[in-house]
Scaffold this motif. Sequence first.
Motif, PDB file in Angstrom:
ATOM      1  N   LEU A 167       0.830  -1.203   0.000  1.00  0.00           N
ATOM      2  CA  LEU A 167       0.000   0.000   0.000  1.00  0.00           C
ATOM      3  C   LEU A 167       0.865   1.254   0.000  1.00  0.00           C
ATOM      4  O   LEU A 167       0.605   2.212  -0.733  1.00  0.00           O
ATOM      5  CB  LEU A 167      -0.908  -0.045   1.231  1.00  0.00           C
ATOM      6  CG  LEU A 167      -1.994   1.019   1.403  1.00  0.00           C
ATOM      7  CD1 LEU A 167      -3.116   0.441   2.260  1.00  0.00           C
ATOM      8  CD2 LEU A 167      -1.460   2.266   2.084  1.00  0.00           C
ATOM      9  N   THR A 221       1.198   4.153  -2.963  1.00  0.00           N
ATOM     10  CA  THR A 221       0.818   5.539  -2.677  1.00  0.00           C
ATOM     11  C   THR A 221       1.945   6.506  -2.990  1.00  0.00           C
ATOM     12  O   THR A 221       1.732   7.577  -3.575  1.00  0.00           O
ATOM     13  CB  THR A 221       0.404   5.689  -1.199  1.00  0.00           C
ATOM     14  OG1 THR A 221      -0.662   4.766  -0.912  1.00  0.00           O
ATOM     15  CG2 THR A 221      -0.082   7.100  -0.907  1.00  0.00           C
ATOM     16  N   ILE A 235      -7.366   4.261   1.264  1.00  0.00           N
ATOM     17  CA  ILE A 235      -6.806   3.923  -0.046  1.00  0.00           C
ATOM     18  C   ILE A 235      -7.893   3.365  -0.963  1.00  0.00           C
ATOM     19  O   ILE A 235      -7.842   3.566  -2.185  1.00  0.00           O
ATOM     20  CB  ILE A 235      -5.615   2.949   0.082  1.00  0.00           C
ATOM     21  CG1 ILE A 235      -4.690   3.068  -1.134  1.00  0.00           C
ATOM     22  CG2 ILE A 235      -6.053   1.522   0.258  1.00  0.00           C
ATOM     23  CD1 ILE A 235      -3.987   4.387  -1.269  1.00  0.00           C
ATOM     24  N   ARG A 281      -8.266   5.174  -4.376  1.00  0.00           N
ATOM     25  CA  ARG A 281      -7.868   4.408  -5.569  1.00  0.00           C
ATOM     26  C   ARG A 281      -9.054   3.842  -6.337  1.00  0.00           C
ATOM     27  O   ARG A 281      -9.107   3.929  -7.564  1.00  0.00           O
ATOM     28  CB  ARG A 281      -6.918   3.269  -5.162  1.00  0.00           C
ATOM     29  CG  ARG A 281      -6.503   2.366  -6.322  1.00  0.00           C
ATOM     30  CD  ARG A 281      -5.696   3.140  -7.358  1.00  0.00           C
ATOM     31  NE  ARG A 281      -5.380   2.335  -8.518  1.00  0.00           N
ATOM     32  CZ  ARG A 281      -6.133   2.216  -9.587  1.00  0.00           C
ATOM     33  NH1 ARG A 281      -7.322   2.841  -9.641  1.00  0.00           N
ATOM     34  NH2 ARG A 281      -5.758   1.478 -10.608  1.00  0.00           N
ATOM     35  N   ARG A 327      -2.595  13.499   2.782  1.00  0.00           N
ATOM     36  CA  ARG A 327      -1.752  12.523   2.078  1.00  0.00           C
ATOM     37  C   ARG A 327      -0.413  12.341   2.787  1.00  0.00           C
ATOM     38  O   ARG A 327       0.052  11.213   2.961  1.00  0.00           O
ATOM     39  CB  ARG A 327      -1.520  12.961   0.629  1.00  0.00           C
ATOM     40  CG  ARG A 327      -0.717  11.961  -0.195  1.00  0.00           C
ATOM     41  CD  ARG A 327      -0.508  12.472  -1.627  1.00  0.00           C
ATOM     42  NE  ARG A 327       0.051  11.435  -2.472  1.00  0.00           N
ATOM     43  CZ  ARG A 327       1.354  11.174  -2.584  1.00  0.00           C
ATOM     44  NH1 ARG A 327       2.234  11.886  -1.872  1.00  0.00           N
ATOM     45  NH2 ARG A 327       1.774  10.207  -3.372  1.00  0.00           N
TER      46      ARG A 327
END
Length: 252
Positions: free
Chosen positions: A110, A114, A161, A165, A231
């Motif tokens: 992950l 990212t 996420i 995503r 973020r």
Amino acid sequence: MEFAFLAVAAFLAGLIDAVAGGGGLVQIPALFSAYPNMAPATLLGTSKVASLAGTTNAALRYGRSVRIYWGATLPTMLSAFAFSMAGAYALTLIPAEPLRKSLPFILVALLVYTVAKKSLGTEHAPSLRGGKERAAALLAGAVIGFYDGVFGPGTGSFLMIVFVRVFGYDFLHASASTKVVNLATNLAALLLLAAKGHVWWQLGLVMAVANVGGSQIGSRLALKHGSAFVRRVFIVVVAALIVKTAWDAFGR
């Protein structure tokens, strides 16, 4: 003394969770450290009292300032509620060790994704509609809801996420939806564990007050500084989760 220590841990957990998820990184290890001989289900049930209070506060604050897109959020929430309850029931029956050992590797993937996708979550552009959106939401809610019920740390990060995503949200809108879904998973797990007597209410309520205090500050920071800030905090939290979960799984 233990109550004061855990109140501080709950405050930090609420702050982290309100911004980017992952408050369990602080709160759950602190509980296990303070009371190593207590049943894991009771410690996790007590943690859910604090987490529910913090996520409820954060969800309300986000809901007043950020539009929540219910097309994806509501089915994710409903599915996560049902499967979190199933996961909490499984927690009382099965060991969580296999899940504990696989978690660091999932988090590494992950994090790499990212960091590599620098534009990920910078723009809010919902990408799914209709049946596809509902199907993806139900599946995501089922998988992450069950995980939160049976174990928990990193649930908010996984939800973030998914909303970024899969559904195309920016990090601020993803954080808002994450809080709503996480509220449902915490409530479901707490109801099941409380029904089975796995909640220490006195400690849970002390931690709940502290968690709400941290949540107030964290949600204010996220709303003030926007998606870029969320973020950055998300990346830091996931990196810390990797270190902590790897140590818990393999370092002892």
